[in-house]
Motif scaffolding. Sequence first.
Motif, PDB file in Angstrom:
ATOM      1  N   MET A 254       0.783  -1.272   0.018  1.00  0.00           N
ATOM      2  CA  MET A 254      -0.077  -0.034  -0.073  1.00  0.00           C
ATOM      3  C   MET A 254       1.095   1.179   0.107  1.00  0.00           C
ATOM      4  O   MET A 254       1.392   1.544   0.954  1.00  0.00           O
ATOM      5  CB  MET A 254      -1.037   0.086   1.290  1.00  0.00           C
ATOM      6  CG  MET A 254      -1.757  -1.161   1.202  1.00  0.00           C
ATOM      7  SD  MET A 254      -3.060  -1.223   2.413  1.00  0.00           S
ATOM      8  CE  MET A 254      -3.916   0.109   2.291  1.00  0.00           C
TER       9      MET A 254
ATOM     10  N   ASP B 168       0.708   1.263  -6.427  1.00  0.00           N
ATOM     11  CA  ASP B 168       0.904   0.429  -5.210  1.00  0.00           C
ATOM     12  C   ASP B 168       1.820  -0.440  -5.465  1.00  0.00           C
ATOM     13  O   ASP B 168       2.656  -0.666  -6.726  1.00  0.00           O
ATOM     14  CB  ASP B 168      -0.352  -0.157  -4.903  1.00  0.00           C
ATOM     15  CG  ASP B 168      -0.817  -1.080  -5.853  1.00  0.00           C
ATOM     16  OD1 ASP B 168      -0.245  -1.589  -6.854  1.00  0.00           O
ATOM     17  OD2 ASP B 168      -2.163  -1.418  -5.707  1.00  0.00           O
TER      18      ASP B 168
ATOM     19  N   SER C   3       4.184  -6.267   3.501  1.00  0.00           N
ATOM     20  CA  SER C   3       3.003  -5.720   3.699  1.00  0.00           C
ATOM     21  C   SER C   3       2.280  -6.066   5.036  1.00  0.00           C
ATOM     22  O   SER C   3       2.761  -7.020   5.588  1.00  0.00           O
ATOM     23  CB  SER C   3       2.000  -6.184   2.675  1.00  0.00           C
ATOM     24  OG  SER C   3       0.605  -5.797   2.855  1.00  0.00           O
TER      25      SER C   3
END
Length: 127
Positions: A58, A63, A86
């Motif tokens: 993110m 992205d 992540s």
Amino acid sequence: MVVPRVLVVDDTASIRFLIRTNLELAGFDVDEAVDGVDCLEVLSRAEVLPDAITVDVMMPRMDGVATVTAIRADPRTEKIAIIMVSTQGYPADIARGMEAGVDAYVTKPFDPDFMVATVSEVIADRE
């Protein structure tokens, strides 16, 4: 001996610092990018490409999945080892990263030693 190079891509400065510091302590040469667009710009002007890239999922502007897809689509960068990093650790999230072409997936928060070991392993696997 050639020092392995890693590009750390994350929009959070403290995460970039954590990954960079631990990789440097392990003997890696580290560069940074703040998002996917910055990553692609760094790669486009690099005289020597990194052996591996750690990339957050993110991020603003582009992205992580789109970034990995772009890296894999470019013949100049397609062979670079990529570790996705992540907070999103659900099986569907990991599958999305793997489908995009990552070599490994690390969930935050992570053990710094595990991150260094993962980067080392994916570089070794690519060689």
